[in-house]
Design a protein around this motif. Structure first.
Motif, PDB file in Angstrom:
ATOM      1  N   LEU A 194       0.830  -1.197   0.000  1.00  0.00           N
ATOM      2  CA  LEU A 194       0.000   0.000   0.000  1.00  0.00           C
ATOM      3  C   LEU A 194       0.874   1.260   0.000  1.00  0.00           C
ATOM      4  O   LEU A 194       0.551   2.242  -0.683  1.00  0.00           O
ATOM      5  N   LYS A 195       1.958   1.225   0.725  1.00  0.00           N
ATOM      6  CA  LYS A 195       2.879   2.367   0.756  1.00  0.00           C
ATOM      7  C   LYS A 195       3.411   2.643  -0.642  1.00  0.00           C
ATOM      8  O   LYS A 195       3.435   3.806  -1.104  1.00  0.00           O
ATOM      9  N   GLU A 196       3.817   1.612  -1.348  1.00  0.00           N
ATOM     10  CA  GLU A 196       4.331   1.786  -2.704  1.00  0.00           C
ATOM     11  C   GLU A 196       3.237   2.260  -3.657  1.00  0.00           C
ATOM     12  O   GLU A 196       3.486   3.063  -4.563  1.00  0.00           O
ATOM     13  N   LYS A 220       8.658  10.520  -5.414  1.00  0.00           N
ATOM     14  CA  LYS A 220       9.920   9.883  -5.761  1.00  0.00           C
ATOM     15  C   LYS A 220      10.730   9.682  -4.478  1.00  0.00           C
ATOM     16  O   LYS A 220      11.309  10.641  -3.956  1.00  0.00           O
ATOM     17  N   PRO A 221      10.785   8.479  -3.971  1.00  0.00           N
ATOM     18  CA  PRO A 221      11.496   8.243  -2.707  1.00  0.00           C
ATOM     19  C   PRO A 221      13.008   8.365  -2.873  1.00  0.00           C
ATOM     20  O   PRO A 221      13.550   8.115  -3.957  1.00  0.00           O
ATOM     21  N   ASP A 249       5.664   2.128 -12.797  1.00  0.00           N
ATOM     22  CA  ASP A 249       5.822   1.714 -11.408  1.00  0.00           C
ATOM     23  C   ASP A 249       6.684   2.721 -10.658  1.00  0.00           C
ATOM     24  O   ASP A 249       7.312   3.606 -11.241  1.00  0.00           O
ATOM     25  N   THR A 250       6.749   2.590  -9.328  1.00  0.00           N
ATOM     26  CA  THR A 250       7.569   3.476  -8.521  1.00  0.00           C
ATOM     27  C   THR A 250       9.044   3.254  -8.829  1.00  0.00           C
ATOM     28  O   THR A 250       9.435   2.219  -9.370  1.00  0.00           O
ATOM     29  N   GLU A 273      13.944   1.119   2.804  1.00  0.00           N
ATOM     30  CA  GLU A 273      13.231   0.809   4.044  1.00  0.00           C
ATOM     31  C   GLU A 273      11.938   0.053   3.748  1.00  0.00           C
ATOM     32  O   GLU A 273      11.547  -0.845   4.489  1.00  0.00           O
ATOM     33  N   VAL A 274      11.284   0.407   2.648  1.00  0.00           N
ATOM     34  CA  VAL A 274      10.046  -0.268   2.257  1.00  0.00           C
ATOM     35  C   VAL A 274      10.327  -1.455   1.342  1.00  0.00           C
ATOM     36  O   VAL A 274       9.760  -2.540   1.495  1.00  0.00           O
ATOM     37  N   ALA A 275      11.232  -1.283   0.379  1.00  0.00           N
ATOM     38  CA  ALA A 275      11.457  -2.298  -0.648  1.00  0.00           C
ATOM     39  C   ALA A 275      12.122  -3.553  -0.111  1.00  0.00           C
ATOM     40  O   ALA A 275      11.939  -4.643  -0.664  1.00  0.00           O
ATOM     41  N   ALA A 276      12.894  -3.438   0.982  1.00  0.00           N
ATOM     42  CA  ALA A 276      13.469  -4.630   1.599  1.00  0.00           C
ATOM     43  C   ALA A 276      12.379  -5.514   2.169  1.00  0.00           C
ATOM     44  O   ALA A 276      12.568  -6.709   2.381  1.00  0.00           O
TER      45      ALA A 276
END
Length: 587
Positions: free
Chosen positions: A416-418, A427-428, A497-498, A435-438
């Protein structure tokens, strides 16, 4: 705990425009494979169900009716009896005296690369223990091949032997001597050994750079076809990063033509490979029936990768006795992939928030608020999770559901964050992305399953330890994330995609794509160094789960080595699957 600084000591120094990157694991969870060779069909992020993006994933090339009919006669008693007889011969070989210590090392190396470690685990360990206990004089050898092979095997089996054994091969400046350049066999062993290094071992870093350069030069010279094949195989991917069953397929063919080949050992390897193949065939047949019956192959917005997911799971735990793990975890990863695609391309933000809320409360009483496809996915998640919980209660006398549902909650919150990043155009930074993608790469829920589905006895201490995502679990999640981003980010950018690791690094530093990709590739090497050290520590769980962690990383690298072998599994992934499931060795 804050991400910043948690793992800062693990990373390469970052460029001055961004802070030292922590390669962090936070206590948060880890989740599914990000993937795919696809295109964006609309540039407008949708908020309602009337306009939906489509990633145009290629369909599965597997005929599930044929998959359900896969069978082999290699599980018959006559073959099992042959294996027992040949295994006894192999044990005698392992424990027999040899003319030189090198001969014993080469025998053990061949036994393992032939895929026979699971049959001869205790005998191999006894032999390696004996080599370690009697290796004081052996380390004085001036033979590079012997020294490097001994170093690699001992580190592989948990001995933190010193890299100083290579000092005799260096000059006064600390560089490897140039007269080693012509020793291709020694260079190849040095190269393979260098991937077992720890962070801060400069001589091992030099060994990797030196051997890689001179092996590349060697294949351009006139060396034997057999040696060139071995060198190219190693340069393609080092042994330490390869899946055991994939390596066994290649090495059996290679070993057959070696001058010192042992016929009974080769026969045992072929027979064992075929028997394990018959086990995998039964598993995939059962899974194909489940997949068709549950109806998820009809979700055309998502990747249909059931057989590939089984390949991923047998990469994590390949020994034949762990069928229950592979079957149930294949179901989990198949659901994870569909849910990932739902968050990435199919669901509106309102639908995804509602879906996440249902998962977080683990309550589906108001499920009719969702459209049919998303409702079907949610029900499949609930039903499959309950099925796994029931099995665990019956077979392990433990209620795993509170722990497993927590994994799903962490997964969906990450997705959901992504999704919110995408819909808002955010743009992170690289640090924010990691922190999120791991978490969103899907590794933790699979490793969590690897613990409780392989443990003889589940205990709360181990579950609590796993829940905190120790470094031994966090490193595989980062390796899979980084290799995934290197293999699939261009395709994912095309569909809107992000940003991924490469693009985040470029934005943070102003670096070119080439420099950014090089940085991410170095991060893979650096993370393996940490994982190598982690594998020598003591843990409140058994050997099977410890081994599952590096094997998770190896599975990811196998899929993403040449692009997106998960989202678009043609060529190499398809070849691996055909060899693993369909093509037995001729005896």
């Amino acid at each position: 705990m804050a991400v910043q600084g948690l793992f800062s000591s693990f990373l390469l120094a970052a460029p001055p425009r961004i802070p030292p990157l922590p390669f962090a694991r936070t206590g948060s969870k880890i989740c599914a494979t990000k993937p795919v060779q696809c295109i964006k069909t609309t540039d407008v992020p949708h908020q309602g169900s009337g306009s939906r993006r489509n990633a145009n994933y290629p369909p599965s090339f597997w005929d599930y009716n044929l998959i359900k009919s896969l069978s082999s006669d290699y599980n018959e008693e006559k073959y099992v009896k042959q294996v027992d007889e040949l295994k006894d011969d192999a044990k005698l070989l392992i424990h027999a005296d040899t003319e030189t210590p090198l001969a014993k090392l080469e025998l053990l190396d061949s036994v393992q690369r032939l895929g026979l470690k699971h049959l001869l685990k205790k005998d191999i360990k006894q032999a390696v223990d004996a080599i370690y206990n009697n290796s004081v004089d052996a380390w004085l050898s001036d033979d590079l091949h012997s020294t490097a092979l001994r170093f690699r095997i001992l580190r592989e089996h948990g001995y933190a032997v010193s890299p100083d054994v290579f000092l005799r091969f260096t000059n006064e400046e600390g560089n490897f001597k140039e007269n080693l350049c012509g020793d291709v066999k020694g260079l190849l062993s040095l190269y393979e050994a260098s991937f077992f290094g720890f962070k801060g071992e400069d001589i091992i870093d030099k060994a990797k750079a030196f051997s890689t350069t001179h092996l590349k030069n060697a294949v351009e010279r006139e060396i034997s076809p057999d040696m060139a094949r071995r060198v190219n195989h190693a340069l393609d991917m080092p042994l330490h990063w390869r899946l055991a069953r994939v390596e066994a397929r290649w090495y059996i063919d290679t070993y057959e033509h070696e001058h010192n080949m042992l016929p009974n050992l080769l026969k045992l390897a072929k027979l064992d490979y075929n028997i394990i193949q018959s086990v995998y065939q039964k598993e995939v047949s059962k899974l194909a029936s489940w997949w068709v019956d549950i109806g998820l192959q009809k979700m055309t917005f998502a990747r249909d990768r059931l057989v590939e997911h089984h390949f991923w799971c047998n990469g994590i735990v390949s020994d034949p006795e762990y069928s229950d793990f592979r079957i149930m975890t294949t179901k989990v990863i198949s659901l994870v992939t569909i849910i990932d695609d739902m968050y990435d391309v199919y669901g509106s933000l309102d639908e995804l928030e509602l879906f996440t809320d249902f998962v977080e409360r683990w309550d589906i009483t108001q499920i009719d608020k969702l459209p049919m496809n998303i409702k079907t996915v949610l029900l499949a998640m609930f039903n499959t999770t309950n099925e796994i919980g029931y099995w665990t209660m019956q077979e392990r006398d433990f209620n795993i559901l509170p722990y497993l549902t927590k994994q799903w909650v962490n997964l969906c919150k990450c997705y959901l964050k992504e999704a919110k990043w995408y819909h808002s155009g955010h743009k992170p930074t690289l640090l924010e992305y990691w922190e999120v993608a791991a978490v969103s790469i899907g590794v933790q829920i699979l490793l969590f399953c690897a613990y409780f589905l392989t443990a003889e006895k589940i205990n709360v201490e181990a579950l609590d330890y796993v829940d905190k995502v120790p470094s031994i679990m966090w490193c595989p999640s980062m390796i899979v994330r980084l290799t995934n981003d290197l293999g699939t980010s261009a395709a994912e950018m095309a569909r809107g995609d992000t940003l991924k690791s490469v693009q985040c690094y470029m934005n943070d530093t102003g670096a070119s794509e080439e420099v950014a990709r090089k940085y991410v590739e170095e991060m893979v090497h650096e993370t393996w160094k940490i994982l190598n050290k982690d594998l020598l520590e003591e843990y409140p769980f058994g050997e099977v789960f410890v081994a599952a962690n590096p094997d998770m990383a190896r599975a990811g690298q196998t899929f993403y080595q040449y692009g997106d072998g998960h989202g678009n599994p043609q060529h190499r992934t398809k070849d691996h699957l055909s060899a693993l499931l369909v093509e037995p060795f001729t005896l």
